[in-house]
Enzyme design. Sequence first.
Site, PDB file in Angstrom:
ATOM      1  N   MET A   1      -3.204 -12.218   2.134  1.00 45.31           N
ATOM      2  CA  MET A   1      -1.900 -11.624   2.449  1.00 45.31           C
ATOM      3  C   MET A   1      -1.980 -10.111   2.314  1.00 45.31           C
ATOM      4  SD  MET A   1       1.764 -12.919   1.112  1.00 45.31           S
ATOM      5  CE  MET A   1       1.678 -12.396  -0.581  1.00 45.31           C
ATOM      6  N   CYS A   2      -1.340  -9.422   3.207  1.00 45.13           N
ATOM      7  CA  CYS A   2      -1.222  -7.969   3.147  1.00 45.13           C
ATOM      8  C   CYS A   2       0.155  -7.628   3.690  1.00 45.13           C
ATOM      9  CB  CYS A   2      -2.258  -7.271   4.029  1.00 45.13           C
ATOM     10  SG  CYS A   2      -3.960  -7.469   3.467  1.00 45.13           S
ATOM     11  N   GLY A   3       0.534  -6.374   3.510  1.00 47.05           N
ATOM     12  CA  GLY A   3       1.793  -5.926   4.102  1.00 47.05           C
ATOM     13  C   GLY A   3       1.514  -4.774   5.035  1.00 47.05           C
ATOM     14  N   ARG A  32       3.131  -7.983  -1.358  1.00 52.23           N
ATOM     15  CA  ARG A  32       2.212  -8.531  -0.356  1.00 52.23           C
ATOM     16  C   ARG A  32       0.809  -7.961  -0.490  1.00 52.23           C
ATOM     17  NH1 ARG A  32       4.569 -11.490   3.762  1.00 52.23           N
ATOM     18  NH2 ARG A  32       2.539 -11.460   4.765  1.00 52.23           N
ATOM     19  N   THR A 149      -0.376  -2.274   2.701  1.00 55.38           N
ATOM     20  CA  THR A 149      -0.594  -2.659   1.300  1.00 55.38           C
ATOM     21  C   THR A 149      -1.555  -3.835   1.337  1.00 55.38           C
ATOM     22  OG1 THR A 149       1.225  -4.236   1.233  1.00 55.38           O
ATOM     23  CG2 THR A 149       1.738  -1.963   0.648  1.00 55.38           C
TER      24      THR A 149
END
Lengths: 298, 228
Positions: A1-3, A32, A149
């Site tokens: 997961m990343c943002g 995230r 992020t």
Amino acid sequence: MCGIVGLFSKSPAIENHLGELVSRMLIEMSERGPDSTGIAVYRDQAPGTMTKVTLLSRALEFDWETMAGEINRVFPGHNRVVPMENHAVVTTAARPARLREWIAREYPELHVNSTGAAIEIYKEKGLPSDVIKRFGVAQMQGTHALGHTRMATESAVTTEHSHPFSTGEDLCLVHNGSLSNHNRLRGFLKRRGIEFNTDNDSEVAAGYLTWRLREGMSLDEALQAALHDLDGFFTFAIGTGNGFAVLRDPIACKPAVMAETADWVAMASEYRAIAVLPGADRAERWEPEPAKVYSWSH
Amino acid sequence: MHRFDLDKNSVRELNQALHEHNGSKENSTWMVTNPKGKHAVAVGIDAPLEVTINGHVGYYCAGMNKQGRVVIDGNAGPGVAENMMSGLVRVTGSASQYAGATAHGGLLVIEGNASSRCGISMKGIDIVVRGSVGQMSAFMAQKGRLVICGDAGNALGDSLYEARIYVKGDVAGLGADCVEKPMTAEHEQELSELLEQAGVTGITVADFRRYGSARKLYNFDIDNVDAY
């Protein structure tokens, strides 16, 4: 997961507060990706044919002043070096390729984050709130910005593994997802002269776009080709000198939401990052469709 | 009416306040403001509460709902009403991916569009979408009804079990083992009841087509029982 977040200004009011707004969007995406934070901001166009180069020092202490003197000696002209913590933005008349070559030879402890007329890339390990404060992102003005992020999954947590990844002059990419054919593709691209600094999969996506653009494709064509050649999950936001683009893989399980008002266009992994923008509740909002290229430019 | 401002109190406090009525016959009304894309708003209700959420929500809104009647006056992020057991969830805007995933019962109404994988692995929920749905909707759907008043994306009903799908608009493509089946009077009756329950008007049931499982995949073949 990343943002991931992207903000594209359509009015001077947004340009004046670009850094502050994109900072709020990024902080909203902290959960995230708490491992590292990066931002690409497009601002202060370099005069004439000059280039801006964002450098990152691998060493904690780096003598930017001495280096500025060396640049002036080797590349005579109106060079300017503006240090910012362990980064510095060099505005120079030198050709980017030559400067890159010289830096790699003379200063192996430096990493070139980006080159272009307007782009600056800042990235570092740590939470968005800390990284934003460190580089004064909230005070920046500009035309558009992308942020990331990172929650690392397939490679190490270091500053160099952080997004955005530069993909050429004034181009960069942020990625949420994971690519499964990045090893083979990295080898393919290396044989065609594309250089890589890490074993990160997203850097391969950036390198892929660099290669396609170098071969003469437009950004839209390169993104269409990426749908065929990249295997894996991705939501990409790609920054260009005068705009940005968004692309999701054909399965599209990595989230993305977009919104537009008369003043701005925004994309983010989640709506809550867009909710912080002025007029978000009245914005036109939609979810980008799988395998479809969306792009905006000034 | 109970009022809950998510600018002032946390989602956890809201859900705790709702859960205090779980198992009771409490049917009070609740107004939740400033959701601003927050996750897991109003999950785990187990009482006939009437909850209105004024704004857009993030992931998993009204998940695991039992008996509650939750109205989202805005758009919903991924997984709205996932694992719902009974009750009603209504989204006045559009919903993101996997709306109503794995839900066992109740009714989910989406007045706008639903994104990909709407009703994935549904196990008895009824879903009525006023607009269109994205790709891979009703993937491995086991039981319940999915009504789509607009168009359906690619791979509709892939590896379907016993769920029924009704589509009014165009279907970009059917998934493995999903086939069109005849609309009989029984199906028109079922469909008009569902539309009425969902409060969807101005639509002619005769315009819909029905899709279901051809029951040809491995699991449906009795000869494969020898493998065990």
